[in-house]
Design a protein around this motif. Structure first.
Motif, PDB file in Angstrom:
ATOM      1  N   ALA A 116       0.826  -1.209   0.000  1.00 52.18           N
ATOM      2  CA  ALA A 116       0.000   0.000   0.000  1.00 52.18           C
ATOM      3  C   ALA A 116       0.859   1.258   0.000  1.00 52.18           C
ATOM      4  N   ALA A 117       1.916   1.283   0.821  1.00 48.40           N
ATOM      5  CA  ALA A 117       2.782   2.469   0.876  1.00 48.40           C
ATOM      6  C   ALA A 117       3.533   2.655  -0.439  1.00 48.40           C
ATOM      7  N   ASN A 118       4.070   1.568  -1.000  1.00 52.80           N
ATOM      8  CA  ASN A 118       4.722   1.658  -2.305  1.00 52.80           C
ATOM      9  C   ASN A 118       3.736   2.101  -3.381  1.00 52.80           C
ATOM     10  N   ARG A 119       2.517   1.622  -3.285  1.00 52.89           N
ATOM     11  CA  ARG A 119       1.492   1.976  -4.268  1.00 52.89           C
ATOM     12  C   ARG A 119       1.171   3.470  -4.210  1.00 52.89           C
ATOM     13  N   GLY A 120       1.125   4.017  -2.999  1.00 55.18           N
ATOM     14  CA  GLY A 120       0.881   5.449  -2.858  1.00 55.18           C
ATOM     15  C   GLY A 120       1.962   6.274  -3.535  1.00 55.18           C
ATOM     16  N   ALA A 121       3.221   5.856  -3.382  1.00 58.33           N
ATOM     17  CA  ALA A 121       4.311   6.555  -4.061  1.00 58.33           C
ATOM     18  C   ALA A 121       4.145   6.472  -5.572  1.00 58.33           C
ATOM     19  N   ALA A 122       3.799   5.278  -6.067  1.00 55.58           N
ATOM     20  CA  ALA A 122       3.597   5.103  -7.510  1.00 55.58           C
ATOM     21  C   ALA A 122       2.437   5.955  -8.018  1.00 55.58           C
ATOM     22  N   ASP A 123       1.415   6.148  -7.189  1.00 63.81           N
ATOM     23  CA  ASP A 123       0.250   6.957  -7.584  1.00 63.81           C
ATOM     24  C   ASP A 123       0.654   8.363  -8.004  1.00 63.81           C
ATOM     25  N   VAL A 124       1.679   8.918  -7.334  1.00 67.40           N
ATOM     26  CA  VAL A 124       2.077  10.302  -7.631  1.00 67.40           C
ATOM     27  C   VAL A 124       3.334  10.358  -8.487  1.00 67.40           C
ATOM     28  N   GLY A 125       3.750   9.208  -9.033  1.00 68.35           N
ATOM     29  CA  GLY A 125       4.879   9.171  -9.938  1.00 68.35           C
ATOM     30  C   GLY A 125       6.238   9.223  -9.273  1.00 68.35           C
ATOM     31  N   ALA A 126       6.278   8.874  -7.981  1.00 71.64           N
ATOM     32  CA  ALA A 126       7.539   8.918  -7.246  1.00 71.64           C
ATOM     33  C   ALA A 126       8.163   7.530  -7.175  1.00 71.64           C
ATOM     34  N   PRO A 127       9.474   7.449  -7.099  1.00 73.67           N
ATOM     35  CA  PRO A 127      10.109   6.147  -6.887  1.00 73.67           C
ATOM     36  C   PRO A 127       9.896   5.682  -5.456  1.00 73.67           C
ATOM     37  N   SER A 128       9.979   4.391  -5.243  1.00 72.92           N
ATOM     38  CA  SER A 128       9.967   3.847  -3.886  1.00 72.92           C
ATOM     39  C   SER A 128      10.787   2.566  -3.882  1.00 72.92           C
ATOM     40  N   ILE A 129      11.192   2.171  -2.683  1.00 75.33           N
ATOM     41  CA  ILE A 129      12.167   1.097  -2.520  1.00 75.33           C
ATOM     42  C   ILE A 129      11.504  -0.119  -1.889  1.00 75.33           C
ATOM     43  N   GLY A 130      11.923  -1.307  -2.333  1.00 74.88           N
ATOM     44  CA  GLY A 130      11.497  -2.555  -1.711  1.00 74.88           C
ATOM     45  C   GLY A 130      12.704  -3.378  -1.309  1.00 74.88           C
ATOM     46  N   PHE A 131      12.895  -3.560  -0.007  1.00 75.89           N
ATOM     47  CA  PHE A 131      13.997  -4.384   0.503  1.00 75.89           C
ATOM     48  C   PHE A 131      13.431  -5.766   0.844  1.00 75.89           C
ATOM     49  N   ASN A 132      13.422  -6.643  -0.134  1.00 73.25           N
ATOM     50  CA  ASN A 132      12.856  -7.975   0.050  1.00 73.25           C
ATOM     51  C   ASN A 132      13.864  -8.914   0.706  1.00 73.25           C
ATOM     52  N   ILE A 133      13.347  -9.989   1.285  1.00 64.23           N
ATOM     53  CA  ILE A 133      14.186 -10.993   1.918  1.00 64.23           C
ATOM     54  C   ILE A 133      13.799 -12.368   1.381  1.00 64.23           C
ATOM     55  N   THR A 134      14.791 -13.222   1.182  1.00 66.64           N
ATOM     56  CA  THR A 134      14.524 -14.591   0.755  1.00 66.64           C
ATOM     57  C   THR A 134      14.020 -15.397   1.939  1.00 66.64           C
ATOM     58  N   LEU A 135      12.851 -16.000   1.794  1.00 65.97           N
ATOM     59  CA  LEU A 135      12.221 -16.770   2.867  1.00 65.97           C
ATOM     60  C   LEU A 135      11.943 -18.191   2.385  1.00 65.97           C
ATOM     61  N   PRO A 136      11.756 -19.139   3.339  1.00 69.29           N
ATOM     62  CA  PRO A 136      11.436 -20.519   2.928  1.00 69.29           C
ATOM     63  C   PRO A 136      10.201 -20.589   2.044  1.00 69.29           C
ATOM     64  N   ARG A 137       9.176 -19.825   2.406  1.00 68.46           N
ATOM     65  CA  ARG A 137       8.019 -19.666   1.520  1.00 68.46           C
ATOM     66  C   ARG A 137       8.237 -18.361   0.781  1.00 68.46           C
ATOM     67  N   GLU A 138       8.629 -18.482  -0.467  1.00 70.76           N
ATOM     68  CA  GLU A 138       9.186 -17.371  -1.233  1.00 70.76           C
ATOM     69  C   GLU A 138       8.302 -16.138  -1.206  1.00 70.76           C
ATOM     70  N   GLN A 139       8.892 -15.014  -0.800  1.00 69.22           N
ATOM     71  CA  GLN A 139       8.210 -13.730  -0.872  1.00 69.22           C
ATOM     72  C   GLN A 139       8.571 -13.065  -2.187  1.00 69.22           C
ATOM     73  N   GLU A 140       7.567 -12.681  -2.933  1.00 72.59           N
ATOM     74  CA  GLU A 140       7.822 -11.963  -4.171  1.00 72.59           C
ATOM     75  C   GLU A 140       7.633 -10.478  -3.941  1.00 72.59           C
TER      76      GLU A 140
END
Length: 254
Positions: A116-140
């Motif tokens: 939701a927070a990343n989506r809000g940034a995208a709504d106004v054309g701003a970049p945003s960051i995603g720091f993902n982590i590798t988990l046993p049940r894969e997070q995309e």
């Protein structure tokens, strides 16, 4: 009689002959753990610098919340999205590529309230960051982070370091163990003076005071009253922004 040239196929095929940079077995071995830490630091750092990201607002919350979920989930999602819009519009994330960007939304990159927070940034054309982590049940990664600022880590420690090192503020929406982990990580850095002063805002005061008995910590001498003053509460996206700016966040409007 001239001896035939002895074949060297065994030497060419030996793992020891591989160039180290292309030797997966070597790079993923125990002795290279420190190098892998360095790689996880350097790869994200290079991309963040290329995008001019000087500072961030870290947003955490449950990955299980859905936009049209039951109870207060829809409200939490809508407000996290609204906050992403407000912070990105007013904070300094909207600059020309190559310029300095401040208060860029940074999340754990997953679904739910981070989405939701990343989506809000995208709504106004701003970049945003995603720091993902590798988990046993894969997070995309969610589909709203800026592709060039979408990272994946193996080590929680290096991910936490990147989340903390540029943070101008932490905004914590309702969540579970992972959200609590990130909250107390940065809260402890603030309490001990290991990080610069930065505002920490908990969204939905009723939720947080149900989940954590802050007064009991004070009453039992586990923390001092001044420690709990490090936390502020807000119940709307606009209130989050005002609490941030009232408590030291410097906006860099485009």
């Amino acid at each position: 009689m001239t001896d035939a040239k002895r074949p060297n196929a065994a030497q060419l095929a030996s793992p020891s002959y591989r160039l180290p940079a292309f030797d997966q077995d070597f790079l993923l071995g125990d002795s290279m753990r420190g190098v892998r830490f360095l790689l996880e630091y350097a790869k994200a750092e290079e991309s963040l610098r290329n995008w001019g990201v000087r500072s961030t607002i870290v947003v955490f919350g449950s990955a299980r919340v859905r936009e049209n979920g039951p109870g207060r989930q829809a409200f939490w999602y809508a407000e996290a999205r609204s906050f992403g819009q407000i912070a990105s519009s007013r904070g300094g994330a909207l600059t020309d590529n190559g310029g300095i960007r401040d208060n860029v939304i940074a999340t754990g990159g997953g679904p739910g309230l981070m989405e939701a927070a990343n989506r809000g940034a995208a709504d106004v054309g701003a970049p945003s960051i995603g720091f993902n982590i590798t988990l046993p049940r894969e997070q995309e990664p969610n589909s709203y982070t800026t592709p060039e600022l979408t990272f994946r880590f193996h080590y929680f420690a290096m991910r936490k370091m990147h989340l903390a090192m540029r943070a101008n503020a932490l905004v914590v929406f309702p969540g579970g163990f992972g959200t609590l982990d990130e909250l107390f990580e940065l809260l402890t850095l603030r309490q001990t003076g290991k990080s610069p002063p930065l505002p920490i805002i908990l969204f939905d005061e009723a939720y947080w005071k149900t989940v954590i008995n802050f007064e009991a910590l004070i009453e039992n001498g586990m923390v001092s009253p001044i420690d709990c003053e490090l936390l502020k509460f807000a119940d709307s996206a606009e209130e989050i922004w005002h609490k941030l700016t009232d408590n030291g966040l410097v906006a860099h409007a485009p």
